[in-house]
Scaffold this motif. Structure first.
Motif, PDB file in Angstrom:
ATOM      1  N   THR A  58      -8.379   3.204   4.090  1.00 14.26           N
ATOM      2  CA  THR A  58      -7.276   4.120   3.839  1.00 14.26           C
ATOM      3  C   THR A  58      -7.778   5.486   3.404  1.00 14.26           C
ATOM      4  O   THR A  58      -8.896   5.624   2.876  1.00 14.26           O
ATOM      5  CB  THR A  58      -6.323   3.571   2.759  1.00 14.26           C
ATOM      6  OG1 THR A  58      -7.050   3.422   1.533  1.00 14.26           O
ATOM      7  CG2 THR A  58      -5.730   2.241   3.166  1.00 14.26           C
ATOM      8  N   GLU A  79      -5.794   9.188   1.785  1.00 11.33           N
ATOM      9  CA  GLU A  79      -4.570   9.873   1.382  1.00 11.33           C
ATOM     10  C   GLU A  79      -4.893  11.290   0.977  1.00 11.33           C
ATOM     11  O   GLU A  79      -5.952  11.558   0.397  1.00 11.33           O
ATOM     12  CB  GLU A  79      -3.895   9.151   0.210  1.00 11.33           C
ATOM     13  CG  GLU A  79      -3.370   7.784   0.578  1.00 11.33           C
ATOM     14  CD  GLU A  79      -2.621   7.130  -0.563  1.00 11.33           C
ATOM     15  OE1 GLU A  79      -1.581   7.681  -0.972  1.00 11.33           O
ATOM     16  OE2 GLU A  79      -3.075   6.072  -1.031  1.00 11.33           O
ATOM     17  N   ARG A 100      -0.817   9.949   4.712  1.00 14.32           N
ATOM     18  CA  ARG A 100      -1.523   8.687   4.452  1.00 14.32           C
ATOM     19  C   ARG A 100      -1.972   8.074   5.765  1.00 14.32           C
ATOM     20  O   ARG A 100      -1.200   7.987   6.725  1.00 14.32           O
ATOM     21  CB  ARG A 100      -0.624   7.715   3.715  1.00 14.32           C
ATOM     22  CG  ARG A 100      -1.330   6.442   3.306  1.00 14.32           C
ATOM     23  CD  ARG A 100      -0.506   5.692   2.272  1.00 14.32           C
ATOM     24  NE  ARG A 100      -1.314   4.671   1.648  1.00 14.32           N
ATOM     25  CZ  ARG A 100      -1.151   3.371   1.879  1.00 14.32           C
ATOM     26  NH1 ARG A 100      -0.228   2.942   2.686  1.00 14.32           N
ATOM     27  NH2 ARG A 100      -1.932   2.502   1.260  1.00 14.32           N
TER      28      ARG A 100
END
Length: 154
Positions: A9, A11, A119
């Protein structure tokens, strides 16, 4: 929902509207400006941002030849909110075994007081693929192009 054993991930708050970020994802000329880490350059061969649409790009050096970069299919497109694509199915809807790793990427955009909460979740089929992608520089690569995206829209 993410799975830390399978997903990577990233962000970032981008200081621009969701509409501006969306245009950078959906307009081929804007997309080409940020999609590959500089100093490499991107050629957009197909950018059909709709479910079942194609994402086909090539990468090269300024003035040099281009080589294939991404051949993927959009799975989900929710206007100014979410884009999901996979390179495990190519732009002709054929099963693919992309190098260096098969993945499904989900990009979400949400309002933030300073602009857009951006995101990225990149999903992998098994922990080895996730680890390989991380070791190949996921954070550097996706981090660089996300910074370039921000520079284009801010």
């Amino acid at each position: 929902m993410t799975d830390p054993e399978l997903d990577l991930t990233l962000e970032r708050v981008i200081r621009a509207s969701r509409a501006a970020v969306w245009r950078a994802w959906t307009d081929p000329a804007r997309f080409a400006r940020w999609w590959v880490p500089a100093p490499a350059v991107c050629r957009v061969d197909r950018l059909d941002v709709r479910p079942g649409g194609a994402l086909v790009t090539a990468i090269g050096d300024a003035g040099g030849p281009f080589v294939p970069h991404m051949d993927a299919t959009f799975l989900v497109v929710d206007d100014q909110e979410r884009i999901v694509f996979t390179n495990a199915v190519d732009s002709a809807w054929r099963p693919a075994a992309p190098e260096p790793v098969a993945m499904t990427a989900e990009i979400t955009l949400a309002d933030h007081p300073d602009g857009t909460d951006y995101r990225v979740v990149v999903r992998h089929g098994d922990p080895d693929a996730r680890d390989r992608h991380e070791k190949l520089g996921f954070l550097d690569g996706w981090g660089t192009v996300t910074a370039q995206l921000a520079a284009v829209v801010e």
